[in-house]
Motif scaffolding. Structure first.
Motif, PDB file in Angstrom:
ATOM      1  N   ALA A 195      16.335 -37.801  10.444  1.00  0.00           N
ATOM      2  CA  ALA A 195      15.323 -38.687   9.841  1.00  0.00           C
ATOM      3  C   ALA A 195      15.152 -39.131   8.634  1.00  0.00           C
ATOM      4  N   PRO A 196      15.349 -40.388   7.999  1.00  0.00           N
ATOM      5  CA  PRO A 196      15.046 -40.606   6.774  1.00  0.00           C
ATOM      6  C   PRO A 196      13.698 -40.059   6.026  1.00  0.00           C
ATOM      7  N   SER A 197      12.487 -40.158   7.116  1.00  0.00           N
ATOM      8  CA  SER A 197      11.336 -39.429   6.653  1.00  0.00           C
ATOM      9  C   SER A 197      11.336 -38.083   6.197  1.00  0.00           C
ATOM     10  N   VAL A 198      12.402 -37.467   6.798  1.00  0.00           N
ATOM     11  CA  VAL A 198      12.325 -35.962   6.558  1.00  0.00           C
ATOM     12  C   VAL A 198      13.342 -35.684   5.293  1.00  0.00           C
ATOM     13  N   PHE A 199      14.425 -36.428   5.155  1.00  0.00           N
ATOM     14  CA  PHE A 199      15.302 -35.899   4.077  1.00  0.00           C
ATOM     15  C   PHE A 199      14.858 -36.643   2.814  1.00  0.00           C
ATOM     16  N   ILE A 200      14.227 -37.937   2.749  1.00  0.00           N
ATOM     17  CA  ILE A 200      13.913 -38.464   1.575  1.00  0.00           C
ATOM     18  C   ILE A 200      12.718 -37.618   1.000  1.00  0.00           C
ATOM     19  N   ASP A 201      11.769 -37.221   1.867  1.00  0.00           N
ATOM     20  CA  ASP A 201      10.717 -36.518   1.447  1.00  0.00           C
ATOM     21  C   ASP A 201      11.169 -35.250   0.712  1.00  0.00           C
ATOM     22  N   VAL A 202      11.993 -34.297   1.268  1.00  0.00           N
ATOM     23  CA  VAL A 202      12.980 -33.430   0.465  1.00  0.00           C
ATOM     24  C   VAL A 202      13.733 -33.815  -0.715  1.00  0.00           C
ATOM     25  N   ALA A 203      14.324 -34.732  -0.704  1.00  0.00           N
ATOM     26  CA  ALA A 203      14.778 -35.398  -2.025  1.00  0.00           C
ATOM     27  C   ALA A 203      13.696 -35.679  -2.942  1.00  0.00           C
ATOM     28  N   GLU A 204      12.571 -36.502  -2.566  1.00  0.00           N
ATOM     29  CA  GLU A 204      11.547 -36.498  -3.613  1.00  0.00           C
ATOM     30  C   GLU A 204      10.987 -35.445  -4.236  1.00  0.00           C
ATOM     31  N   GLN A 205      10.725 -34.201  -3.466  1.00  0.00           N
ATOM     32  CA  GLN A 205       9.970 -33.016  -3.617  1.00  0.00           C
ATOM     33  C   GLN A 205      10.904 -32.151  -4.644  1.00  0.00           C
ATOM     34  N   CYS A 206      12.282 -31.996  -4.481  1.00  0.00           N
ATOM     35  CA  CYS A 206      13.111 -31.311  -5.192  1.00  0.00           C
ATOM     36  C   CYS A 206      13.810 -31.895  -6.556  1.00  0.00           C
TER      37      CYS A 206
END
Length: 712
Positions: free
Chosen positions: A507-518
């Motif tokens: 889900a984009p809500s999962v990996f987009i948040d990871v990309a934002e955080q890192c």
């Protein structure tokens, strides 16, 4: 008589003795080295002289034998042995000549320079004979004692025989040995002269050492002993030392006066140093070192008992935005105010044994040991304190005639339930705090062992995401955007999708948040923008007619980075897409962090012709009034309002107000999340400009989207 101890004086004497031994060793080494050098020089000289002598003999012999061969040509041709013998005896009488042999082509002796010629007719069979017979020109051979020079005797081009002359090398080497002996004598005399100078130098060094010993005792040893006594006094903790006043105006006098001042300075700063080592300079709270020592002590006292303690890790949400937009000075002011509020709340609800520390940056840690109320356990106290902190720290902070709204994420871990050691306990508290941020920030979470697995999964996901674009796992899907008035498709929104090789679609809500955080979004964002621009150009080529726009989401990190206009310009130039066909979507929260910076950046983008939309409009902190301060071309009403406009009058009224306000300022309105025909009809009645949603069209890959544009 001076009584010596193993101090400077004794050490200097030992050094002098060692120096003497070193000098003697050097003299012996020099003597040995000189003997070796002398031998090497003698050997090199002998070899050089031998080479020169051999070369001289060789050149002389080759010249003599060459002339001899010419003079013997006629006698040998007429076989005149008397004439041959006369010529041979002339050469044989020369100093150093051992033999002269004249021979025929077969190598048989014709004459040896003697009267009776005893070897006449015999074949030459000595070791050098074969090469001499075979030589077609002057040929030289050397063994340990003889140099043999041979030459053919020619009549015209015809060889009729040859001549050999042997030279005795021992005679020559005798003069060479005499020259070497003379050289050895001169080298020995030179070596003895050098050793004499070395001895004189060593004696001078010893005398200089004795003089220096006396000066050191008088000018250094005595004052240094006084300084050593003063140092022992300081070491014992008595910083008010009393050194005798020194009237010396040299460096030692300066040192004694400085030492006295240093003692007074150390006494004055001792308390400050101790305080600085355990106190945070900005807030005045305990620092990490002091907190860790206190935590270790309290855990040691509680080990094996029934009592518990709790650690609360509090981290300010989005504090970096304050430093980036308002400056670090304002950030320090915010931290100080946060520290005051946390201190007041901990004193009010944390209990008598609570301890507060700042770990650095925007992270604070609280140790709670006892329940604040008589019947409360530590868990209840920690939960109550965390809730109060979230509420208190969520209040606006006044800085520089404006208010800053920040939240706090708090992680809580318990001893001994969650960990038995301080390091593990602090790690667990940090994990719990991170989970509070993942849960939406501005809240608190207790540590659980499942959090370790969640963190591990998130770290693994981040690692997998870093190479996903290069591996072709990431791709773009396009959701059509329609004009509400006539239902015509006018563009599409680019949406990033991740098809993991083992986990499937993530889900984009999962990996987009990871990309934002890192921070990986700063790399993925430009890649997505570039790919969307090239795809949009492909639409235009395959479809013809009026070009469709493509809208691309831009993260807050990309906006804060400051180079977004340059990245957009590069993508448009490389792809050939016109600026009017590119729409950039930014969330309200990305814009309101620093309105001045965002407004300048968005104005620069709009000047190029690129459209700017506010995504998820209505869910941020700004409200409708934000439209007056930020230069945008369109707003996208959040799907949460569209979902309930058929049954919730408030959502319908808010949606209608957004459309009216936006139209009054010339701003396009896009409704997202349209999933029912009734929603679409209601939006058309309210004059909404554009819409997108599952009722109108699902996000599809590039190939399917092109098929929509050009149906068969």
């Amino acid at each position: 008589m001076i009584v010596l101890r193993y101090g400077l004086q004794a050490r200097f004497l030992a050094m002098m003795a060692l120096a003497l031994l070193v000098v003697l060793a050097l003299v012996a080494l020099l003597w040995n080295r000189q003997e070796r050098v002398q031998g090497e020089v003698e050997g090199v000289s002998r070899e050089a002289m031998r080479s020169m002598v051999n070369e001289g003999i060789r050149q002389r012999g080759e010249g003599t034998v060459g002339e001899l061969a010419e003079s013997l040509a006629n006698p040998l041709y007429y076989f005149d042995l008397e004439a041959i013998g006369s010529v041979g005896r002339t050469v044989l009488r020369q100093a150093g000549t051992r033999y002269v042999i004249v021979y025929d082509n077969a190598g048989n002796v014709l004459h040896d320079g003697s009267e009776s010629i005893p070897s006449y007719g015999k074949r030459m069979d000595d070791p050098m004979a074969a090469q001499a017979i075979a030589a077609r020109a002057v040929h030289t051979q050397i063994d340990s004692s003889t140099m043999d020079v041979s030459a053919p005797i020619m009549i015209g081009r015809q060889r009729i025989g040859g001549v050999r002359v042997g030279y005795d090398l021992k005679v020559v080497r005798g003069s060479q040995d005499r020259a070497i002996a003379n050289l050895r004598a001169r080298l020995g005399e030179l070596g003895r002269r050098h050793l004499l100078w070395v001895g004189l130098l060593g004696t001078g060094l010893l005398m200089l050492g004795a003089l220096m010993l006396w000066l050191i005792q008088r000018t250094l040893v005595r004052p240094i002993r006084q300084l050593a006594d003063a140092a022992r006094t300081i070491e014992a903790g008595h910083f008010d030392i009393h050194l005798p006043a020194s009237e010396r105006e040299d460096e030692v006098g300066d040192l004694m006066r400085a030492f006295a001042r240093m003692g007074r300075s150390v006494a004055r700063h001792d308390r400050d140093i101790r305080k600085m080592a355990y106190t945070d300079a900005l807030t005045g709270l305990s620092n990490r070192l002091a907190f860790r020592e206190s935590l270790d002590q309290r855990m040691a006292m509680l080990d094996g008992g029934d009592r518990e303690l709790a650690l609360l890790f509090a981290d300010i949400d989005d504090f970096k935005r304050v430093n980036d937009t308002l400056g670090h000075d304002v950030g320090d002011d915010v931290l100080v105010q946060f520290a005051r509020r946390i201190t007041a709340t901990v004193e009010r609800l944390g209990g008598d044994d609570a301890l507060l520390a700042r770990f650095g940056g925007d992270e604070f840690v609280i140790l709670v040991q006892n329940g604040f109320y008589p019947h409360d356990d530590v868990r209840t106290t920690a939960s109550r304190l965390a809730g109060a902190l979230v509420e208190e720290l969520g209040q606006p902070i006044p800085v520089e005639e404006r208010q800053v709204f920040l939240g706090t994420s708090i992680g809580i871990t318990l001893f001994p339930d969650d960990a038995s050691g301080a390091t593990a306990l602090m790690k667990n508290g940090d994990i719990a705090m991170y989970q509070a941020k993942v849960a939406g920030k501005n809240c608190h979470r207790f540590y659980s062992r499942a959090m370790d697995q969640a963190v591990e999964r998130r770290v693994h996901l981040e690692h997998e995401l870093r190479g996903a674009w290069d591996r072709g796992e990431l791709s773009l899907a396009y959701q059509p955007v329609f004009r509400v008035s006539d239902g015509v498709m006018v563009g599409a929104e680019a949406l990033l999708r991740w098809m993991h090789p083992t986990q499937g679609l993530i889900a984009p809500s999962v990996f987009i948040d990871v990309a934002e955080q890192c921070g990986l979004i700063e790399t993925l964002g430009p890649q997505v923008l570039r790919a969307a621009c090239f795809d949009a150009v492909a639409w235009h080529r395959s479809r013809g007619g009026d070009p469709l726009f493509v809208s691309v989401n831009v993260s807050p990190r990309q906006l804060r980075h400051g180079d977004l206009p340059e990245v957009v310009a590069d993508c448009l130039r490389d792809s050939g897409l016109t600026a009017q066909c590119l729409h950039l979507e930014l969330t309200e929260t990305a814009v309101i962090g620093d309105e001045t910076h965002a407004s300048a950046l968005l104005s620069k983008l709009r000047e190029t012709g690129v459209k700017v939309w506010l995504d998820d409009f209505g869910t941020g902190f700004s409200g409708l009034s934000h439209l007056r301060r930020v230069p945008v071309d369109g707003v996208k009403i959040d799907r949460s309002f569209i979902a309930d406009i058929l049954r919730d009058p408030d959502d319908l009224a808010l949606t209608t107000a957004i459309i009216a306000l936006a139209h009054s300022q010339g701003i396009t309105v896009v409704a997202e999340g349209v999933e029912k025909e009734g929603q679409y009809e209601l939006l058309r009645e309210r004059d909404c400009d554009l819409a997108q949603g599952y009722w109108l069209g699902h996000p599809v890959p590039m190939a399917e989207f092109q098929a929509l544009l050009c149906p068969a």
